[in-house]
Design a protein around this motif. Structure first.
Motif, PDB file in Angstrom:
ATOM      1  N   ARG A  66       0.822  -1.210   0.000  1.00 20.36           N
ATOM      2  CA  ARG A  66       0.000   0.000   0.000  1.00 20.36           C
ATOM      3  C   ARG A  66       0.855   1.259   0.000  1.00 20.36           C
ATOM      4  N   THR A  67       0.574   2.123  -0.972  1.00 17.85           N
ATOM      5  CA  THR A  67       1.246   3.416  -1.072  1.00 17.85           C
ATOM      6  C   THR A  67       0.233   4.561  -1.053  1.00 17.85           C
TER       7      THR A  67
ATOM      8  N   THR B 227      -3.926   5.919   0.438  1.00 18.24           N
ATOM      9  CA  THR B 227      -5.057   5.768   1.342  1.00 18.24           C
ATOM     10  C   THR B 227      -6.099   4.854   0.720  1.00 18.24           C
TER      11      THR B 227
ATOM     12  N   VAL C 258       6.937  -2.695   6.315  1.00 15.71           N
ATOM     13  CA  VAL C 258       6.640  -1.305   5.984  1.00 15.71           C
ATOM     14  C   VAL C 258       7.970  -0.662   5.638  1.00 15.71           C
TER      15      VAL C 258
ATOM     16  N   HIS D 277       1.438   4.879   7.854  1.00 12.86           N
ATOM     17  CA  HIS D 277       0.166   4.222   7.538  1.00 12.86           C
ATOM     18  C   HIS D 277      -0.685   4.226   8.812  1.00 12.86           C
TER      19      HIS D 277
ATOM     20  N   THR E 158      -7.075   2.645   5.884  1.00 14.24           N
ATOM     21  CA  THR E 158      -5.683   3.043   6.022  1.00 14.24           C
ATOM     22  C   THR E 158      -5.506   4.409   5.372  1.00 14.24           C
ATOM     23  N   THR E 159      -4.868   5.317   6.114  1.00 13.99           N
ATOM     24  CA  THR E 159      -4.540   6.638   5.591  1.00 13.99           C
ATOM     25  C   THR E 159      -3.026   6.707   5.482  1.00 13.99           C
ATOM     26  N   VAL E 160      -2.542   6.866   4.263  1.00 15.71           N
ATOM     27  CA  VAL E 160      -1.102   6.830   3.997  1.00 15.71           C
ATOM     28  C   VAL E 160      -0.601   8.245   3.735  1.00 15.71           C
TER      29      VAL E 160
ATOM     30  N   GLY F 206       5.913   1.665   0.114  1.00 18.82           N
ATOM     31  CA  GLY F 206       4.813   1.565   1.068  1.00 18.82           C
ATOM     32  C   GLY F 206       4.938   0.486   2.115  1.00 18.82           C
TER      33      GLY F 206
END
Length: 138
Positions: free
Chosen positions: A19-20, A22, A51, A56, A109-111, A118
């Motif tokens: 994940r990169t 949101t 990570v 994240h 998830t808020t990135v 990510g």
């Protein structure tokens, strides 16, 4: 039957991915249609792999209508409330019990920090204690 297979159902909210950005997880219906019975307990399991960069922030949201979601108040969460995930959180599992009364639950998830590779993690919601057993697995 009172065995674990007949009384627990696991649903993915955040499927495994690097994940990169949101993302809103898939909502989980506590009144799962295969059983047509509200599950009284929900446990969010966040499994963190690696990570590499970025921050994240994981939140748990709930909803009555599967449309309007809001962050769950801290008073409705027990256990390991995940911190913001950074490189020091690698290979960690967090378990958070949801005690609220809403029908739908999801993980968000808020990135931040413009990550290039990510973080790899997944979130499942474990439903248990159905009002009407046994669980019908898909």
């Amino acid at each position: 039957m009172r065995d674990i297979y007949s009384n627990v159902l696991v649903k993915a909210s955040l499927k495994p991915a690097a994940r990169t950005a949101t993302a809103n997880g898939t909502s989980v219906d506590r009144a799962d249609g295969s059983n047509a019975s509200m599950y009284q307990d929900a446990l969010v399991v966040l499994n963190v792999g690696t990570v590499t960069d970025g921050t994240h922030t994981i939140t748990i949201e709930d909803s009555d209508d599967n449309s309007s979601f809001a962050t769950v108040a801290a008073g409705y969460l027990e256990g390991d409330t995940p911190p913001a995930l950074i490189t020091s959180n690698d290979e960690t599992v967090y378990e958070t019990r949801y005690t609220g009364g809403k029908r739908y639950v999801r993980v968000v998830t808020t990135v931040t920090g413009s990550p290039s590779t990510g973080g790899l993690y997944t979130a499942e919601v474990v439903l248990s204690n159905p009002r009407r057993a046994a669980v019908v697995h898909p």
